[in-house]
Enzyme design. Structure first.
Site, PDB file in Angstrom:
ATOM      1  N   SER A   1     -11.975 -25.770   9.382  1.00 46.97           N
ATOM      2  CA  SER A   1     -10.779 -24.909   9.209  1.00 46.97           C
ATOM      3  C   SER A   1     -10.137 -25.247   7.943  1.00 46.97           C
ATOM      4  CB  SER A   1      -9.873 -25.065  10.459  1.00 46.97           C
ATOM      5  OG  SER A   1      -9.448 -26.541  10.419  1.00 46.97           O
TER       6      SER A   1
ATOM      7  N   ASP B   1       1.060 -26.632  10.818  1.00 48.54           N
ATOM      8  CA  ASP B   1       1.099 -26.647  12.502  1.00 48.54           C
ATOM      9  C   ASP B   1       0.723 -27.977  12.712  1.00 48.54           C
ATOM     10  OD1 ASP B   1      -1.534 -26.920  11.926  1.00 48.54           O
ATOM     11  OD2 ASP B   1      -2.459 -24.977  12.088  1.00 48.54           O
TER      12      ASP B   1
ATOM     13  N   HIS C   1      -2.816 -29.023  10.502  1.00 47.52           N
ATOM     14  CA  HIS C   1      -3.066 -28.507   9.066  1.00 47.52           C
ATOM     15  C   HIS C   1      -2.125 -28.958   8.374  1.00 47.52           C
ATOM     16  CE1 HIS C   1      -6.005 -26.165  11.753  1.00 47.52           C
ATOM     17  NE2 HIS C   1      -6.701 -26.402  10.945  1.00 47.52           N
TER      18      HIS C   1
END
Length: 363
Positions: free
Chosen positions: A50, A338, A341
């Site tokens: 991600s 978040d 990340h």
């Protein structure tokens, strides 16, 4: 007459390909990095999780998605593209700094154009990892499946520019591999799917062996300049503080121990791959630079480092970080976007260090 017509068609095709290449070069951004004389980086190609997934998971049946607000809050036009960030991610910033283009697109982007392929794409999938079990748990694209997509990409390149130019692009492009965080944080510690089989030293061996196999196969497919990012201080991200940091939400020591052990082994493995002819496979440390930002966050201009901007910032990530949650007004004051990340601002600082400290090692 038929021979003459075939000759004209070949000349026309060649001319069109040359014009396409010129068009691609003319559209490149003005990068801030000065490359050595006679050095060319035609494309950037990404694999991993991600950290550099620009939206491949949009096309996958998984809960690990972020193609909805508030993701993309500070992206161009405030559009949620599937990037796990408030804005740009490291792969975008790298292609921009190298003067290649503004963004590195997802390979599964339905709007992908031929000129996008010539300057690079990203195959990364959020929640993937070196451990083959990791992507299965999250129902995302595995590293081996990313390589299969890359093979398909190479065939498309050959159709567009021919074999010789394709080989040139592969040999001179910058390949970026970012994985390992989800193996440690999710597969080993949260899901505990491997804890009955492996202690931490044995599990990091599994990760390193898998990473080495991946890099050897990538090399065999034509890649030569490969940057491999270390695992970050995963125990210090907000979600892991919440899950394993105790009442005071300190950094989770076991997570960071696993990350550092993996990084040590990975660095040694990559040194052993230097024997591959014409290869430049470089270990890139992000553990220490990110830890420095976390520990000394105020000196870097941040106000909050133990919570993300989205929601409470303690657990919200992916579908839990959504438009129903309150979102901070200024993400640039936060180390994390978040609970997992970093913000675009942190990525910019890390990418600047990466290019400054490591780019010369690829030539």
């Amino acid at each position: 007459m038929a021979v003459f017509t075939k000759f004209l068609n070949c000349r026309t095709t060649t001319l069109m390909l040359r014009l396409m290449l010129l068009l691609v070069l003319s559209l490149r951004t003005k990068g801030l990095v000065n490359l050595p004389p006679n050095i060319s980086i035609p494309a950037v190609i990404g694999f991993g999780d991600s950290i550099i997934d620009p939206g491949n998971n949009n096309k996958v049946k998984t809960l690990v998605k972020c193609n909805f607000p508030p993701y993309g809050k500070d992206f161009d036009g405030g559009i949620p593209t599937g990037r796990f960030c408030n804005g740009k991610i490291p792969s975008d910033l790298i292609v921009e700094e190298l003067g290649i283009k503004k963004l590195l697109p997802a390979y599964l982007d339905p709007n992908l154009k031929p000129d996008d392929l010539l300057t690079g794409v990203c195959f990364a999938s959020g929640a993937s990892g070196y451990d083959p079990l990791t992507p299965k748990i999250a129902s995302v694209i595995s590293m081996s499946e990313q390589l299969e997509m890359f093979k398909e990409y190479v065939e498309k390149l050959k159709q567009i520019v021919g074999l010789d130019r394709t080989n040139f692009i592969l040999a001179n492009s910058f390949f970026l591999v970012v994985a390992g965080s989800d193996d440690i944080a999710n597969t080993y510690f949260v899901a505990r799917a491997r804890q009955l089989q492996y202690d931490i030293p044995a599990y990091t061996d599994l990760m390193c062996n898998s990473a080495t196999d991946f890099l050897k196969e990538l090399y065999g497919l034509g890649a030569r300049r490969i940057g491999v990012l270390s695992a970050p201080p995963i125990g210090c991200v907000p979600s892991q503080r919440t899950l394993a940091g105790g009442l005071e939400r300190e950094c989770a020591g076991d997570y960071n121990y696993a990350a550092k052990l993996f990084n040590s082994k990975l660095s040694s493995k990559l040194d052993s791959l230097s024997e591959l002819p014409d290869s430049r496979i470089v270990y890139i440390d992000v553990y220490n630079p990110l830890m420095d930002i976390i520990v000394n966050y105020q000196s870097y201009g941040y106000e909050v480092m133990d919570r993300g901007c989205c929601g409470t910032g303690k657990l919200e990530v992916s579908v839990l970080c959504n438009r129903l949650d309150a979102t901070c007004s200024d993400a640039s004051k936060y180390v994390f976007w978040d609970s997992y990340h970093p913000t675009e601002k942190v990525y910019k600082q890390l990418v600047a260090q990466i290019l400054q400290n490591y780019l010369s090692r690829f030539f």
